[in-house]
Scaffold this motif. Structure first.
Motif, PDB file in Angstrom:
ATOM      1  N   UNK C  29       0.744  -1.290  -0.016  1.00 56.54           N
ATOM      2  CA  UNK C  29       0.117   0.124   0.020  1.00 56.54           C
ATOM      3  C   UNK C  29       0.767   1.355   0.081  1.00 56.54           C
ATOM      4  N   UNK C  30       0.655   2.190  -1.049  1.00 54.83           N
ATOM      5  CA  UNK C  30       1.435   3.301  -1.166  1.00 54.83           C
ATOM      6  C   UNK C  30       2.534   3.067  -1.886  1.00 54.83           C
ATOM      7  N   UNK C  31       2.983   1.857  -2.213  1.00 57.66           N
ATOM      8  CA  UNK C  31       4.348   1.744  -3.235  1.00 57.66           C
ATOM      9  C   UNK C  31       4.008   0.838  -4.496  1.00 57.66           C
ATOM     10  N   UNK C  32       2.708   0.448  -4.454  1.00 53.58           N
ATOM     11  CA  UNK C  32       2.631  -0.204  -5.810  1.00 53.58           C
ATOM     12  C   UNK C  32       0.998   0.269  -6.458  1.00 53.58           C
ATOM     13  N   UNK C  33       0.999   0.352  -7.597  1.00 50.69           N
ATOM     14  CA  UNK C  33      -0.289   0.895  -8.306  1.00 50.69           C
ATOM     15  C   UNK C  33      -0.911  -0.132  -8.561  1.00 50.69           C
ATOM     16  N   UNK C  34      -2.204   0.353  -9.250  1.00 44.03           N
ATOM     17  CA  UNK C  34      -3.348  -0.574  -9.256  1.00 44.03           C
ATOM     18  C   UNK C  34      -2.789  -1.731 -10.462  1.00 44.03           C
ATOM     19  N   UNK C  35      -2.433  -1.121 -11.642  1.00 44.93           N
ATOM     20  CA  UNK C  35      -1.983  -1.897 -12.569  1.00 44.93           C
ATOM     21  C   UNK C  35      -0.962  -2.856 -12.305  1.00 44.93           C
ATOM     22  N   UNK C  36       0.001  -2.531 -11.480  1.00 48.27           N
ATOM     23  CA  UNK C  36       1.134  -3.290 -11.080  1.00 48.27           C
ATOM     24  C   UNK C  36       0.447  -4.519 -10.046  1.00 48.27           C
ATOM     25  N   UNK C  37      -0.282  -3.961  -9.338  1.00 48.26           N
ATOM     26  CA  UNK C  37      -1.096  -4.979  -8.509  1.00 48.26           C
ATOM     27  C   UNK C  37      -1.940  -6.103  -9.353  1.00 48.26           C
ATOM     28  N   UNK C  38      -2.467  -5.522 -10.162  1.00 46.47           N
ATOM     29  CA  UNK C  38      -3.214  -6.600 -11.358  1.00 46.47           C
ATOM     30  C   UNK C  38      -2.068  -7.357 -11.773  1.00 46.47           C
ATOM     31  N   UNK C  39      -0.939  -6.949 -12.270  1.00 42.00           N
ATOM     32  CA  UNK C  39       0.062  -7.926 -12.674  1.00 42.00           C
ATOM     33  C   UNK C  39       0.523  -8.875 -11.689  1.00 42.00           C
ATOM     34  N   UNK C  40       0.677  -8.419 -10.288  1.00 40.32           N
ATOM     35  CA  UNK C  40       1.007  -9.348  -9.330  1.00 40.32           C
ATOM     36  C   UNK C  40      -0.258 -10.364  -9.198  1.00 40.32           C
ATOM     37  N   UNK C  41      -1.387 -10.119  -9.159  1.00 37.60           N
ATOM     38  CA  UNK C  41      -2.666 -10.982  -9.089  1.00 37.60           C
ATOM     39  C   UNK C  41      -2.450 -12.133 -10.352  1.00 37.60           C
ATOM     40  N   UNK C  42      -2.170 -11.779 -11.478  1.00 42.77           N
ATOM     41  CA  UNK C  42      -2.266 -12.636 -12.558  1.00 42.77           C
ATOM     42  C   UNK C  42      -0.957 -13.452 -12.735  1.00 42.77           C
TER      43      UNK C  42
ATOM     44  N   UNK D  53      -0.820   8.735  -5.643  1.00 44.73           N
ATOM     45  CA  UNK D  53      -0.498   7.708  -4.637  1.00 44.73           C
ATOM     46  C   UNK D  53      -1.574   7.211  -3.501  1.00 44.73           C
ATOM     47  N   UNK D  54      -2.593   8.297  -3.199  1.00 46.61           N
ATOM     48  CA  UNK D  54      -3.471   7.999  -2.346  1.00 46.61           C
ATOM     49  C   UNK D  54      -4.487   7.285  -3.224  1.00 46.61           C
ATOM     50  N   UNK D  55      -4.791   7.450  -4.300  1.00 48.81           N
ATOM     51  CA  UNK D  55      -5.773   6.791  -5.048  1.00 48.81           C
ATOM     52  C   UNK D  55      -5.565   5.335  -5.326  1.00 48.81           C
ATOM     53  N   UNK D  56      -4.146   5.299  -5.934  1.00 44.16           N
ATOM     54  CA  UNK D  56      -3.728   3.742  -6.048  1.00 44.16           C
ATOM     55  C   UNK D  56      -3.853   3.133  -4.691  1.00 44.16           C
ATOM     56  N   UNK D  57      -3.237   3.749  -3.468  1.00 40.76           N
ATOM     57  CA  UNK D  57      -3.292   3.083  -2.309  1.00 40.76           C
ATOM     58  C   UNK D  57      -4.522   2.387  -1.678  1.00 40.76           C
ATOM     59  N   UNK D  58      -5.796   3.232  -2.059  1.00 38.62           N
ATOM     60  CA  UNK D  58      -6.899   2.630  -1.503  1.00 38.62           C
ATOM     61  C   UNK D  58      -7.535   1.517  -2.596  1.00 38.62           C
ATOM     62  N   UNK D  59      -7.416   1.706  -3.869  1.00 42.55           N
ATOM     63  CA  UNK D  59      -7.507   0.844  -4.842  1.00 42.55           C
ATOM     64  C   UNK D  59      -7.083  -0.599  -4.660  1.00 42.55           C
TER      65      UNK D  59
END
Lengths: 262, 262, 262, 262
Positions: C29-42, D53-59
């Motif tokens: 949280x705070x270090x990874x973007x949504x797109x990168x998190x989606x990559x992590x998931x997949x 940063x904040x939006x990606x964190x909550x997402x």
């Protein structure tokens, strides 16, 4: 850029009147059953007594299949969204796809396409041989035959065929699927009797319902069963317990070995 | 950590048998209609002839409402996913929420909770006054009354009440909603007759169906109507034209003014 | 009768910790973007910067397609069930089937299966010729080529390929679809450039995402777009107006001619 | 009878161009991440680095919750309808209702409505007391506080607040929910710390996202997680085993006692 007039012939209403398929709804209320109304919706006219018997017979066969993946998914969905029962029913219906809702469609499609191609006086045994040969060449099972649980015979099939025959709907589609079953049993070297979805696909074809609608028959019937499962879930809930068990078992190995994530 | 035994009383099957609500499915096929089977699913027993008449009457009333947002959504979904008719029906059902599927539930809930609280020999006019007073205090409309199109009277209501009365189901729930309608018309100073969903909520209560199930009645009935709309969409398609028109009009102002995005 | 241990490697949690794909969520949280998190998931690991650039590029391309049938269906569903935004998003996603969500999957499948069969040093032009010949024999269009609106060139394609190349992901899948496009244009005698879904199918294959997941990329990305459409619907509603217009036009002929139902 | 012009400001396209929220999509590809694109969709402009940063964190916090009822429902649906992955994702999303997707919405709603009413220089401790008093009067829990598993503290909360503070988004909504937590702990006599959904509701409010959209944040994020679960289901299937176990256990008592249906 209006290219096409929008047009639907199903229903309309005014301040004083609701008309469905050309009939005044108020005149139908109290006189027509749900199954016959479904026939009216799909065929544009009310059924004869014989059609009604046969259509209701195939419809009720599709309502309830016990604790299916669909029913479990609906119950799990209701746990999370109790405000929206429609969503839980929808979730359950979404599982009626190629594997569980498709077979009746597939059987009807197989029969209808085969007899479309075969002309007015088809040689049914030859058509049956072609169907089986084609499925064997594609290395695919023949739709509508065999059952993993109901063996040697699916008990619904003889009864469905009996009702169809008693009402004059045991025509060439029923004969064809019986010939397909005999031919497939011979070709594959094991008993492959007609199952309930095969019987329903054949009888729906006798009723002149297009094969595309057969998945719809399963969907509309199962919606009833799913409402019953959700009603039971409100008094005898399963979803929460299923969740707890699955969650615990599925992540056991992570919990044990995974205390130190990076 | 098994905390609870999973248990369902709806159905089970073995190799030779499928049993629904304690009855052998094979014995029902050909003898029981779809509406009566739905009653069996929900109530755990087959209906009497009187119950059957009333249950089928309210069910068919809910099947078809013409070109609703639900029906349009189902058709648009089918355009994109023709491989999965179940998804198009599900999309249509998802619109049967608080605004379109909820009213019958809400009316039944209002009546059932009011009479639960009111004891064995309720003063129905007093209960009706309380209901109307509470809705006025909440600044909310009274569920089950009035209709934007069917004015002055919803033509389905008198017929539904007639069928209920003819079959012995015109009890205190029906009386209560009629009293609520009279009281609300007086209190709000304009005619607020019972509409079809109000009548269905009252009659479902007479059949002792819990209010939570009333949205389910709408959902299961509408599934039938949605299949009919999808069948029509295959021969008289609307979705593509609706899409083209909406897309063009909604983005007109962007197209005109928006040639130079940053 | 437990035949199989339930097991999932995606995530687990304890009182103090949530672990996703082996990584502590709190550290992400705070270090990874949504797109990168989606990559992590997949993929089970975080992306490299190059992978991140490419994965985010294809993902954002799939988010928004304007006023599609999906978006209209979601808005119509929200009108009826405002209590359940999840249902309106679900209704919209249900339209991402064979016609609108499937093409990227189909293109990836075509490329991945062709190169699976072709061994370690494939003759790409020969593979391209085989692909085109097979589609012609099946009388089916080649997935991932041509576009009804974006002509002569889909503007997203060169940019997607540019991003892929700049990050080292312009390998044999990208080359193969370009060869397929050239061969198809020659064989069908008209320009058939790679469209955005073709480019995405090829680039997803470069990222080693199985073709089965490509429809999922469209689904997860479009969920974002649908939420935006529903947000707009709350302030600039369309659904009610679309309903009124469609209902009126579609039943006009019934209203006029149908005053006397039987 | 056109009563209203249809209008959407989200996107439009021509042969050469796709424009989203006024920006050329081609210029965004390769330059904007999925999370920032989601912000663009919802807010109509790209985020600043702090907002990003904040939006990606909550997402990302909302993407994955392990083997939830949603994930299990999605997997069960995929078993029946493998042709339509979109349906399985939709089924999973349908469970993000009042119980699982609603809490962030509810927390945001509580905070936003309270501060709307409270004017420009609100007395935050007084507002917090009012909120807690109202929930107690309604005999309802305070949204966004406490957690059945993550005790005594939800580990995501301090991290989310840290990221918010580091980026300048620790304003009055964050302060208010912390005051609400302190007041509720005092009033209910047990520790009721802010949980992750409470933190997300507060931070989304700091980002000026309307509370109606907060359930949408959960829905769009979870769509990603559900695709990952379905991908795993293709290689490590659970659905079939869950079905077999539930079916067997739930109908055991019927099988044993029910050999002789009427």
């Amino acid at each position: 850029m209006k290219r096409k007039k929008l047009r639907s012939d199903i229903a309309w209403s005014s301040a004083e009147k609701i008309v469905v398929r050309g009939l005044d709804l108020v005149g139908l209320i109290g006189n027509v059953s749900l199954g016959d109304f479904a026939f009216l919706e799909l065929k544009g006219r009310l059924p004869t007594p014989h059609e009604s018997a046969v259509f209701n017979a195939i419809s009720i066969t599709l309502v309830e299949h016990g604790m299916t993946p669909s029913a479990i998914a609906a119950r799990l969905t209701y746990l999370g969204a109790p405000e929206a029962l429609q969503g839980a029913v929808a979730a359950g219906l979404l599982g009626l796809g190629d594997r569980f809702g498709g077979p009746a469609e597939e059987a009807a499609r197989m029969l209808q396409l085969a007899l479309e191609d075969a002309g007015d006086s088809p040689d049914l045994p030859a058509v049956a041989r072609q169907i089986v040969a084609r499925q064997r060449a594609l290395k695919r099972p023949v739709p509508g035959l065999g059952h993993p649980v109901h063996r040697p015979v699916d008990p619904r099939t003889p009864r469905l065929f009996e009702v169809a025959a008693a009402n004059g709907f045991s025509g060439r589609y029923v004969k064809l699927i019986e010939l397909v079953s005999a031919e497939a049993s011979r070709a594959f070297g094991r008993p492959l009797p007609v199952n309930a979805t095969g019987a329903i696909g054949a009888i729906a074809s006798e009723l002149d319902l297009p094969w595309q609608v057969c998945r719809g028959l399963a969907v509309m019937a199962r919606a009833i069963g799913l409402v019953a499962h959700l009603q039971e879930e409100t008094v005898e809930p399963l979803a929460s317990e299923i969740w707890a068990r699955v969650e615990e078992e599925a992540s056991e190995h992570l919990r044990e070995g995974g205390e130190s994530p990076q």
